[in-house]
Scaffold this motif. Structure first.
Motif, mmCIF file in Angstrom:
data_model
loop_
_atom_site.group_PDB
_atom_site.id
_atom_site.type_symbol
_atom_site.label_atom_id
_atom_site.label_comp_id
_atom_site.label_asym_id
_atom_site.label_seq_id
_atom_site.Cartn_x
_atom_site.Cartn_y
_atom_site.Cartn_z
ATOM 1 N N PRO A 1 -1.181 -27.606 -22.151
ATOM 2 C CA PRO A 1 -0.680 -28.695 -21.550
ATOM 3 C C PRO A 1 -0.867 -28.241 -19.800
ATOM 4 N N TYR A 2 -0.821 -26.951 -19.416
ATOM 5 C CA TYR A 2 -1.189 -26.808 -18.104
ATOM 6 C C TYR A 2 -2.481 -27.089 -17.526
ATOM 7 N N ILE A 3 -3.454 -26.568 -18.567
ATOM 8 C CA ILE A 3 -4.848 -27.116 -18.273
ATOM 9 C C ILE A 3 -5.168 -28.606 -18.233
ATOM 10 N N THR A 4 -4.502 -29.045 -19.234
ATOM 11 C CA THR A 4 -4.529 -30.709 -19.036
ATOM 12 C C THR A 4 -4.103 -31.272 -17.618
ATOM 13 N N VAL A 5 -2.947 -30.844 -17.287
ATOM 14 C CA VAL A 5 -2.291 -31.190 -16.067
ATOM 15 C C VAL A 5 -3.181 -30.839 -14.642
ATOM 16 N N GLY A 6 -3.881 -29.718 -14.701
ATOM 17 C CA GLY A 6 -4.879 -29.371 -13.646
ATOM 18 C C GLY A 6 -5.857 -30.213 -13.693
ATOM 19 N N PHE B 1 -4.775 -28.003 -7.551
ATOM 20 C CA PHE B 1 -4.738 -28.031 -9.012
ATOM 21 C C PHE B 1 -5.413 -27.370 -9.789
ATOM 22 N N THR B 2 -6.747 -26.807 -9.241
ATOM 23 C CA THR B 2 -7.505 -26.081 -10.096
ATOM 24 C C THR B 2 -6.972 -24.782 -10.781
ATOM 25 N N PRO C 1 1.763 -34.307 -22.573
ATOM 26 C CA PRO C 1 1.592 -34.298 -21.158
ATOM 27 C C PRO C 1 0.783 -35.509 -20.257
ATOM 28 N N LEU D 1 -1.800 -21.772 -21.461
ATOM 29 C CA LEU D 1 -1.090 -22.823 -22.055
ATOM 30 C C LEU D 1 -2.152 -24.382 -21.824
ATOM 31 N N LEU E 1 -4.586 -24.282 -12.453
ATOM 32 C CA LEU E 1 -4.024 -24.572 -13.376
ATOM 33 C C LEU E 1 -4.997 -24.390 -14.719
ATOM 34 N N SER F 1 -4.759 -21.199 -16.854
ATOM 35 C CA SER F 1 -3.534 -21.097 -17.560
ATOM 36 C C SER F 1 -3.798 -20.849 -18.971
#
Length: 211
Positions: free
Chosen positions: A167-172, A157-158, A98, A165, A160, A163
């Motif tokens: 990867p979603y936390i990383t993206v957010g 984005f917060t 990610p 998952l 996320l 989530s």
């Protein structure tokens, strides 16, 4: 991650207990293919990030037709990348898939505010013939627009972070942090450096003897 641990353990075991004769061990299976694919993808994205950083610098110099403004435009990008990736390493987060995919977005998001800020300051300085007046005008409507833009996108984005998952936390976290850090660096560091460069230029001009 579990497969990587097994591969590392098996490699260490084979080194300590070599197979007899010409027997060789090779890995197969979807899990191992994912490891190979991810390693190739991550290393490729890292090389792409470094080369893109150089290309963006030359683009900024050409855009502003100035080496000074090109360097200034790269500062929010540089500080954002250093801080975000530093925090990721400090938390013990690996440079995984990610983060590798999002690294390309870091360049565009981090330098966007700097381009708007510097271009607007140059226009206002030409209109007012004063950098001080240009910065005062800049910190009215234009800076409010930049700060509100950063806040709105970061808040977007917060969710996320909730989530299940990873990867979603990383993206957010990654994208929200990019927006906030790049906006703060743009609105705090760039004006300070512009004023400092302007004072040095003015001092150098004042010390030139008159004919």
């Amino acid at each position: 991650q579990h497969t990587s641990e097994v591969v590392a353990w098996f490699k260490s075991y084979i080194e300590r207990h070599p197979a007899p004769g010409d027997i060789k061990a090779k890995w197969a299976g979807k899990s191992y293919l994912n490891i190979v694919w991810q390693d190739a993808m991550v290393s490729g994205m890292l090389d792409s990030l470094l080369s893109s950083f150089v290309i963006v610098f030359f683009m900024m110099v050409l855009l502003f037709r100035s080496l000074k403004y090109g360097l200034l435009a790269m500062l929010p990008l540089t500080f954002t990348i250093t801080m975000i990736y530093g925090l990721i390493g400090w938390f013990g987060k690996a440079y995984d898939m990610p983060i590798a995919v999002l690294s390309a977005l870091t360049l565009g998001l981090s330098i966007d505010f700097a381009i708007h800020f510097l271009q607007r300051v140059r226009e206002l300085e030409q209109q007012t013939n004063s950098l001080t007046k240009a910065l005062l005008l800049m910190f009215e409507e234009p800076s409010r627009a930049i700060s509100r833009n950063a806040i709105v996108i970061a808040i977007g984005f917060t969710p996320l972070l909730l989530s299940p998952l990873v990867p979603y936390i990383t993206v957010g976290f990654f994208l929200a942090s990019i927006m906030m850090v790049s906006a703060i660096v743009t609105l705090v560091l760039l004006p300070a450096l512009l004023i400092r460069f302007h004072r040095k230029t003015s001092t150098a001009t004042d010390t030139v003897p008159q004919a």
